[in-house]
Design a protein around this motif. Sequence first.
Motif, mmCIF file in Angstrom:
data_model
loop_
_atom_site.group_PDB
_atom_site.id
_atom_site.type_symbol
_atom_site.label_atom_id
_atom_site.label_comp_id
_atom_site.label_asym_id
_atom_site.label_seq_id
_atom_site.Cartn_x
_atom_site.Cartn_y
_atom_site.Cartn_z
ATOM 1 N N ARG A 57 0.831 -1.210 0.000
ATOM 2 C CA ARG A 57 0.000 0.000 0.000
ATOM 3 C C ARG A 57 0.864 1.258 0.000
ATOM 4 O O ARG A 57 0.521 2.246 -0.645
ATOM 5 C CB ARG A 57 -0.959 -0.034 1.185
ATOM 6 C CG ARG A 57 -2.108 -1.009 0.953
ATOM 7 C CD ARG A 57 -2.913 -1.300 2.189
ATOM 8 N NE ARG A 57 -4.072 -2.135 1.846
ATOM 9 C CZ ARG A 57 -4.599 -3.037 2.654
ATOM 10 N NH1 ARG A 57 -4.088 -3.242 3.873
ATOM 11 N NH2 ARG A 57 -5.644 -3.758 2.263
ATOM 12 N N ARG A 58 1.987 1.214 0.701
ATOM 13 C CA ARG A 58 2.912 2.359 0.630
ATOM 14 C C ARG A 58 3.426 2.539 -0.792
ATOM 15 O O ARG A 58 3.628 3.674 -1.257
ATOM 16 C CB ARG A 58 4.099 2.133 1.574
ATOM 17 C CG ARG A 58 3.845 2.506 3.015
ATOM 18 C CD ARG A 58 5.126 2.561 3.819
ATOM 19 N NE ARG A 58 5.751 1.257 3.955
ATOM 20 C CZ ARG A 58 5.498 0.394 4.932
ATOM 21 N NH1 ARG A 58 4.593 0.708 5.849
ATOM 22 N NH2 ARG A 58 6.107 -0.762 4.998
ATOM 23 N N ARG A 78 1.832 1.639 -3.483
ATOM 24 C CA ARG A 78 0.678 1.746 -4.398
ATOM 25 C C ARG A 78 0.613 0.598 -5.394
ATOM 26 O O ARG A 78 0.325 0.800 -6.571
ATOM 27 C CB ARG A 78 0.676 3.091 -5.125
ATOM 28 C CG ARG A 78 0.657 4.247 -4.139
ATOM 29 C CD ARG A 78 0.462 5.558 -4.826
ATOM 30 N NE ARG A 78 0.422 6.610 -3.831
ATOM 31 C CZ ARG A 78 -0.389 7.664 -3.870
ATOM 32 N NH1 ARG A 78 -1.228 7.803 -4.859
ATOM 33 N NH2 ARG A 78 -0.349 8.588 -2.935
ATOM 34 N N GLY A 79 0.920 -0.583 -4.897
ATOM 35 C CA GLY A 79 0.794 -1.764 -5.740
ATOM 36 C C GLY A 79 1.831 -2.807 -5.404
ATOM 37 O O GLY A 79 2.752 -2.573 -4.610
ATOM 38 N N GLY A 80 1.667 -3.989 -6.010
ATOM 39 C CA GLY A 80 2.599 -5.089 -5.795
ATOM 40 C C GLY A 80 1.992 -6.378 -6.305
ATOM 41 O O GLY A 80 0.843 -6.402 -6.752
ATOM 42 N N ASP A 81 2.767 -7.442 -6.252
ATOM 43 C CA ASP A 81 2.319 -8.750 -6.725
ATOM 44 C C ASP A 81 2.400 -9.776 -5.609
ATOM 45 O O ASP A 81 3.420 -9.854 -4.907
ATOM 46 C CB ASP A 81 3.194 -9.238 -7.885
ATOM 47 C CG ASP A 81 2.735 -8.709 -9.224
ATOM 48 O OD1 ASP A 81 1.850 -9.354 -9.828
ATOM 49 O OD2 ASP A 81 3.252 -7.670 -9.666
ATOM 50 N N ILE A 82 1.339 -10.564 -5.483
ATOM 51 C CA ILE A 82 1.311 -11.730 -4.606
ATOM 52 C C ILE A 82 1.155 -12.950 -5.506
ATOM 53 O O ILE A 82 0.177 -13.055 -6.249
ATOM 54 C CB ILE A 82 0.143 -11.660 -3.611
ATOM 55 C CG1 ILE A 82 0.298 -10.440 -2.685
ATOM 56 C CG2 ILE A 82 0.048 -12.956 -2.804
ATOM 57 C CD1 ILE A 82 -0.942 -10.141 -1.862
ATOM 58 N N LEU A 103 -8.177 -6.837 -3.294
ATOM 59 C CA LEU A 103 -7.008 -5.974 -3.405
ATOM 60 C C LEU A 103 -6.790 -5.365 -4.789
ATOM 61 O O LEU A 103 -6.035 -4.402 -4.923
ATOM 62 C CB LEU A 103 -5.757 -6.762 -3.002
ATOM 63 C CG LEU A 103 -5.760 -7.312 -1.573
ATOM 64 C CD1 LEU A 103 -4.561 -8.217 -1.342
ATOM 65 C CD2 LEU A 103 -5.786 -6.179 -0.550
ATOM 66 N N ARG A 104 -7.434 -5.909 -5.813
ATOM 67 C CA ARG A 104 -7.229 -5.384 -7.168
ATOM 68 C C ARG A 104 -7.469 -3.874 -7.252
ATOM 69 O O ARG A 104 -6.687 -3.171 -7.912
ATOM 70 C CB ARG A 104 -8.142 -6.124 -8.152
ATOM 71 C CG ARG A 104 -8.028 -5.620 -9.585
ATOM 72 C CD ARG A 104 -9.023 -6.313 -10.500
ATOM 73 N NE ARG A 104 -10.389 -6.151 -10.057
ATOM 74 C CZ ARG A 104 -11.120 -5.059 -10.271
ATOM 75 N NH1 ARG A 104 -10.603 -4.026 -10.919
ATOM 76 N NH2 ARG A 104 -12.359 -4.978 -9.842
ATOM 77 N N ILE A 110 -2.938 -4.101 -6.393
ATOM 78 C CA ILE A 110 -2.224 -5.306 -5.952
ATOM 79 C C ILE A 110 -2.748 -6.489 -6.755
ATOM 80 O O ILE A 110 -3.944 -6.777 -6.746
ATOM 81 C CB ILE A 110 -2.415 -5.532 -4.446
ATOM 82 C CG1 ILE A 110 -1.823 -4.343 -3.662
ATOM 83 C CG2 ILE A 110 -1.752 -6.843 -4.009
ATOM 84 C CD1 ILE A 110 -2.119 -4.364 -2.174
ATOM 85 N N ARG A 111 -1.845 -7.146 -7.465
ATOM 86 C CA ARG A 111 -2.219 -8.286 -8.305
ATOM 87 C C ARG A 111 -1.998 -9.587 -7.532
ATOM 88 O O ARG A 111 -1.027 -9.706 -6.781
ATOM 89 C CB ARG A 111 -1.388 -8.312 -9.587
ATOM 90 C CG ARG A 111 -1.519 -7.065 -10.429
ATOM 91 C CD ARG A 111 -0.876 -7.209 -11.787
ATOM 92 N NE ARG A 111 0.557 -7.427 -11.740
ATOM 93 C CZ ARG A 111 1.362 -7.388 -12.806
ATOM 94 N NH1 ARG A 111 0.841 -7.151 -14.003
ATOM 95 N NH2 ARG A 111 2.664 -7.584 -12.702
ATOM 96 N N VAL A 112 -2.883 -10.547 -7.760
ATOM 97 C CA VAL A 112 -2.786 -11.836 -7.078
ATOM 98 C C VAL A 112 -2.876 -12.941 -8.123
ATOM 99 O O VAL A 112 -3.808 -12.961 -8.939
ATOM 100 C CB VAL A 112 -3.916 -12.010 -6.042
ATOM 101 C CG1 VAL A 112 -3.758 -13.352 -5.320
ATOM 102 C CG2 VAL A 112 -3.925 -10.852 -5.046
#
Length: 253
Positions: free
Chosen positions: A141-142, A144-148, A184-185, A189-191
């Motif tokens: 969140r800091r 503003r995105g990321g991948d799981i 989370l999308r 944030i991609r899962v």
Amino acid sequence: MTHHANHDQRTIPVERSLAGETIVITGASSGIGLATARGLIAAGANVVLGARDSERLTRLGDELGATAVAVPTDVRSEDDVRLLVAAGVAHFGRVDSIVLAAGIGLYGGVEDHDDAEIRRMVDTNVLGTVWGVREVLAEFRRNRGGDIVIVASVAGLRGGAHEAVYAATKFAQIGLAGAIDRQLRPEGIRVTAIAPAGTNTGFALGTGRVAGDPSLADLLAPEDVALQIVTVLRQPRRMRTTLWASWSMAEGS
């Protein structure tokens, strides 16, 4: 007069560069986790390696060099997972993705293992995944995105009679992935749930598989699954892959 047709000017999307990104990997000392670490370093990423085998993990960190940091981690412990993610931020300034590859498997029906073995499998595969997801969210969140990326199994799509509790843990991972994708999308944030069929790793050796069995060569290689993981991380940010199942050419689906 020559007439030229109007051609679609769109081109194949350019893959994202992973150079300089930091990716946490659980189960990183062997199998799919290790192959993923090597693939990501080849793509220019920093990796934060978590696994229970501290001696093997330390050797691996030394081998991979300055773009890798090794942190002994038992994913059943939320405190261990917290320290693993914190190490990525401390060493590289941020964490961009997490690959949850830690897992154990035992072949057998629902009555075939003792209580401690069942609990170890459920805690590792299910709670170990939940702790990893929970721990990265504040950092993503800091940023503003990321991948799981959750390494599940085709056993989480259809359970076999010889893998009852293992399949239950993999159904849990795929259910978790679908739920957090929907949650989370909107935050960027991609899962992704990666669901490979049989893979030639140390999985279930002595509890259903026999080391040196020639049939293991017909399974997917850990590098095949690592390629899938690197591929989904390199997708343009406008797209996501929610579930990717795969089999070797030799194995029925």
